[in-house]
Design a protein around this motif. Structure first.
Motif, PDB file in Angstrom:
ATOM      1  N   ASP A 117      42.379  35.307  35.060  1.00  0.00           N
ATOM      2  CA  ASP A 117      41.463  35.433  36.701  1.00  0.00           C
ATOM      3  C   ASP A 117      42.500  34.813  37.592  1.00  0.00           C
ATOM      4  N   HIS A 143      38.801  45.398  41.660  1.00  0.00           N
ATOM      5  CA  HIS A 143      39.347  43.990  41.551  1.00  0.00           C
ATOM      6  C   HIS A 143      39.246  42.984  42.528  1.00  0.00           C
ATOM      7  N   ARG A 146      35.705  41.316  41.803  1.00  0.00           N
ATOM      8  CA  ARG A 146      35.844  40.413  40.797  1.00  0.00           C
ATOM      9  C   ARG A 146      36.559  39.372  41.313  1.00  0.00           C
ATOM     10  N   ARG A 150      34.773  35.605  41.553  1.00  0.00           N
ATOM     11  CA  ARG A 150      35.406  34.366  41.147  1.00  0.00           C
ATOM     12  C   ARG A 150      35.693  33.180  42.307  1.00  0.00           C
TER      13      ARG A 150
END
Length: 186
Positions: A117, A143, A146, A150
């Motif tokens: 990650d 992406h 994501r 995160r």
């Protein structure tokens, strides 16, 4: 001593912009410049569409010329000595070619670091920058989402906001007016 080093860095940056570098050196440095201020040789290997041995030789030549340096603590990783060197190389590259290199860089990072990650943000930005070459817009959105999730989980709220903004911009570039997709990002 710092003044001398800075003068050499500025001279190298100016020469990258003013005088043509040998083709193999320019090609290798251009791939590296698109990859980022720091780059992995493994990524260049996947992005490279030329003779790999010549590319490795060009990386050694660039290091010898003082344009890049090896990061001793991370094997196979280099850094440009100054952002001016990198910027001069990127600016000389036509937009569509630069976009295609960003897309290939994102694909290489995805293959090399599929479950790491730490690379989500870099991959997202490369897919976004590669959207001009076609086919990367949807991957940029995925992406970016994501990477934002995160960043939120890590308490990096400004970073998360930046990735959501990039994803929304990618939606606009795709001409996507789907409110459900937009709501997912907001």
């Amino acid at each position: 001593k710092t003044g001398v080093r800075m003068t050499n860095v500025l001279r190298a940056a100016a020469e990258c912009h003013r005088e043509p570098l040998p083709e193999s050196l320019r090609a290798a440095l251009t791939m590296a410049a698109v990859a980022g201020p720091e780059f992995e040789v493994a990524v260049l290997r996947q992005v490279c569409d030329r003779d790999w041995e010549r590319t490795l030789g060009a990386i050694d030549q660039a290091e010898g010329a003082g344009l890049i340096f090896r990061i001793e603590s991370i094997p196979g990783r280099y850094r440009f000595v100054h952002t001016l060197v990198r910027d001069a190389l990127c600016e000389a590259l036509p937009a569509l070619e630069r976009a295609a290199l960003h897309k290939r860089t994102a694909e290489a990072l995805t293959r090399l670091h599929p479950f790491d990650d730490e690379y989500l943000g870099d991959i997202a930005v490369h897919f976004f920058e590669g959207a001009l070459s076609g086919g990367a817009g949807t991957k940029a959105i995925e992406h970016c989402k994501r990477a934002a999730e995160r960043a939120n989980a890590l308490g990096r709220f400004e970073e998360a906001s930046r990735f959501y903004e990039i994803a929304l911009t990618a939606l606009d570039l795709l001409g996507c007016r789907l409110e459900t997709k937009r709501c997912d990002l907001l």
